[in-house]
Design a protein around this motif. Structure first.
Motif, short mmCIF file in Angstrom:
data_model
loop_
_atom_site.label_atom_id
_atom_site.label_comp_id
_atom_site.label_asym_id
_atom_site.label_seq_id
_atom_site.Cartn_x
_atom_site.Cartn_y
_atom_site.Cartn_z
N THR A 1 0.85 -1.18 0.00
CA THR A 1 0.00 0.00 0.00
C THR A 1 0.89 1.23 0.00
O THR A 1 1.81 1.35 0.80
N THR A 2 0.64 2.14 -0.93
CA THR A 2 1.46 3.34 -1.06
C THR A 2 0.98 4.41 -0.10
O THR A 2 -0.01 4.24 0.61
N THR A 3 1.65 5.54 -0.11
CA THR A 3 1.30 6.62 0.80
C THR A 3 -0.07 7.22 0.51
O THR A 3 -0.67 7.82 1.39
N ASP A 4 -0.59 7.03 -0.71
CA ASP A 4 -1.93 7.53 -1.01
C ASP A 4 -3.03 6.52 -0.63
O ASP A 4 -4.20 6.75 -0.87
N GLY A 5 -2.64 5.41 -0.01
CA GLY A 5 -3.59 4.43 0.47
C GLY A 5 -4.08 3.45 -0.57
O GLY A 5 -4.95 2.63 -0.30
N ILE A 6 -3.54 3.50 -1.77
CA ILE A 6 -3.95 2.61 -2.84
C ILE A 6 -3.01 1.42 -2.89
O ILE A 6 -1.81 1.60 -3.03
N PRO A 7 -3.56 0.20 -2.77
CA PRO A 7 -2.69 -0.96 -2.86
C PRO A 7 -2.17 -1.16 -4.28
O PRO A 7 -2.95 -1.12 -5.23
N ARG A 8 -0.88 -1.32 -4.43
CA ARG A 8 -0.28 -1.55 -5.74
C ARG A 8 0.65 -2.75 -5.64
O ARG A 8 1.40 -2.89 -4.68
#
Length: 57
Positions: A2-9
């Motif tokens: 999960t990135t800092t924008d909260g979107i799992p990648r």
């Protein structure tokens, strides 16, 4: 991940070609969207064009 924008990648960096994605949905909620990123192989582009040609699009 999960990135800092909260979107799992999830990245796949194997150099291999993939033809399918598997998405497991659990009963605790829905799936808003699935956005795979990448590019088609030459063969894949021809097959996709042929498929849409068969549909008359």
């Amino acid at each position: 991940m999960t990135t800092t924008d909260g979107i799992p990648r999830h990245t796949v960096d194997t150099g291999r070609r993939f033809t399918h994605l598997r998405l497991n949905q659990h009963p605790d909620g829905g799936i808003a969207r699935l956005r795979p990123h990448g590019s088609l192989t030459t063969e894949g582009a021809h097959r996709l064009a042929a498929h849409y040609g068969e549909l008359g699009r």
